[in-house]
Design a protein around this motif. Structure first.
Motif, mmCIF file in Angstrom:
data_model
loop_
_atom_site.group_PDB
_atom_site.id
_atom_site.type_symbol
_atom_site.label_atom_id
_atom_site.label_comp_id
_atom_site.label_asym_id
_atom_site.label_seq_id
_atom_site.Cartn_x
_atom_site.Cartn_y
_atom_site.Cartn_z
ATOM 1 N N THR A 2 48.333 44.323 39.888
ATOM 2 C CA THR A 2 47.269 43.592 39.711
ATOM 3 C C THR A 2 46.078 44.169 40.643
ATOM 4 O O THR A 2 46.393 44.625 41.560
ATOM 5 C CB THR A 2 47.863 42.015 40.026
ATOM 6 O OG1 THR A 2 48.379 42.039 41.409
ATOM 7 C CG2 THR A 2 48.733 41.666 39.123
ATOM 8 N N ARG A 3 44.988 43.473 40.593
ATOM 9 C CA ARG A 3 43.935 43.521 41.268
ATOM 10 C C ARG A 3 43.999 43.274 42.696
ATOM 11 O O ARG A 3 44.743 42.356 43.187
ATOM 12 C CB ARG A 3 42.667 43.040 40.807
ATOM 13 C CG ARG A 3 42.371 43.583 39.356
ATOM 14 C CD ARG A 3 40.891 42.821 38.967
ATOM 15 N NE ARG A 3 40.638 43.160 37.559
ATOM 16 C CZ ARG A 3 39.613 42.658 36.898
ATOM 17 N NH1 ARG A 3 38.921 41.746 37.427
ATOM 18 N NH2 ARG A 3 39.400 42.742 35.537
ATOM 19 N N ASP A 277 40.388 47.758 35.375
ATOM 20 C CA ASP A 277 41.410 47.287 34.465
ATOM 21 C C ASP A 277 42.801 48.177 34.778
ATOM 22 O O ASP A 277 43.609 47.814 34.070
ATOM 23 C CB ASP A 277 40.885 47.287 33.034
ATOM 24 C CG ASP A 277 39.817 46.322 32.776
ATOM 25 O OD1 ASP A 277 39.893 45.109 33.449
ATOM 26 O OD2 ASP A 277 39.122 46.641 32.115
ATOM 27 N N GLU A 279 46.116 49.451 36.165
ATOM 28 C CA GLU A 279 47.331 48.662 37.152
ATOM 29 C C GLU A 279 47.799 49.365 38.209
ATOM 30 O O GLU A 279 48.489 48.879 38.946
ATOM 31 C CB GLU A 279 48.287 48.173 35.988
ATOM 32 C CG GLU A 279 47.787 47.244 34.977
ATOM 33 C CD GLU A 279 48.969 46.749 34.087
ATOM 34 O OE1 GLU A 279 50.009 47.420 34.223
ATOM 35 O OE2 GLU A 279 48.534 45.833 33.216
#
Length: 300
Positions: A2-3, A277, A279
């Protein structure tokens, strides 16, 4: 991933499966043999005499030595007074280019060979650019010497791909890191592929091998370093917050991330702020971003 997080343990890395590299990738020279090899430098275990298996088949280097190839890696080794040089093989074109780039003189007399000879030494798929240098392995400095050098320290927790380690060395040189530390039992040997990926940085940034990474983290702490594990489950790496601290960055293996014991020995766990975007990041790319974050000016 995740970011805001770096390389979760379950992330899949888009890379070739790593495997333990044999001791040395290449081998003895042509009709005139190199000078008798001196004992390996103190503090460095000798390499096993096994056939090298970098991409394509390659020959065996004498114990305590390795073949370096590629213009940048060889030029850096030729310019490094800490390297003991054994044999320099070049094609006619490569010799002329090498002499021009090094000001017309070389510290060792080159031997003129054809490209096929260097292919046999380095492996068919190695991008050697017509030059190969047989040299002694670099001496491993003591940890006490490393902490005297300026800049952050990088520790690699079972990172096994030599090209990743070479790329990390290159970033470490670019951002003024003091050293790159690897666990001796689970890291590749010093090879031509590693040196080629480092593009000369192997001669600038010490590559230190230790037996136990957790004890090494504790030793760095005892010298006043703040250890940050780059992995999921923590905060966001903020380089500006470490301006008054000496930092050691710990990066996990491709795919697996940091081992549990390694995480527990770090002072904190942090990931990279990611706004896109994707991962995950390759471990060498993550090292470059983290080193930049540590060096960026406050407020940027």
């Amino acid at each position: 991933m995740t970011r805001g997080q770096l390389m979760p343990k379950t992330a899949r890395m888009n890379m070739r499966p790593s495997r333990r590299r044999p001791g040395r990738p290449v081998g003895p020279a042509d009709s005139s043999p190199p000078a008798a090899a001196a004992p390996p430098p103190r503090g460095r275990r000798p390499a096993p005499e096994r056939g090298g298996q970098e991409r394509g088949r390659a020959e065996v280097a004498p114990r305590g030595t390795c073949w370096l190839y590629g213009t940048h890696a060889v030029m850096a080794a030729l310019s490094n007074p800490r390297r003991r040089l054994r044999q320099l093989l070049t094609t006619a074109e490569a010799q002329a280019a090498l002499e021009e780039r090094m000001g017309g003189s070389l510290p060792i007399q080159p031997q003129r060979v054809d490209r096929a000879r260097i292919d046999a030494i380095c492996g068919r798929d190695a991008v050697h650019q017509g030059v190969a240098l047989l040299a002694d392995l670099l001496e491993t400095p003591a940890l006490e010497d490393i902490v005297e050098r300026p800049g952050p320290v990088l520790l690699l927790d079972q990172v096994t791909d030599p090209r990743n380690i070479g790329a990390i060395l290159r970033s470490a040189a670019a951002f003024g890191a003091a050293a790159v530390i690897v666990q001796d039992r689970n890291a590749p040997e010093e090879t031509g592929a590693l040196a080629k990926a480092a593009s000369g940085a192997l001669e600038v940034v010490p590559l230190v091998r230790v037996v136990n990474l957790s004890r090494t983290i504790d030793a760095l702490k005892s010298h006043g370093m703040w250890t940050v594990g780059l992995d999921a489950g923590g905060g966001i790496l903020d380089g500006a917050s470490f301006r008054q601290r000496r930092v050691a960055l710990v990066l996990g293996a491709e795919g697996a991330g940091l081992r549990r014991l390694t995480r527990e020995h770090c002072d904190e766990i942090a990931g990279l702020a990611m706004t896109g975007d994707m991962e995950s990041l390759n471990v060498s790319n993550a090292a470059a971003v983290a080193l930049y974050e540590m060096s960026r000016p406050r407020g940027v």
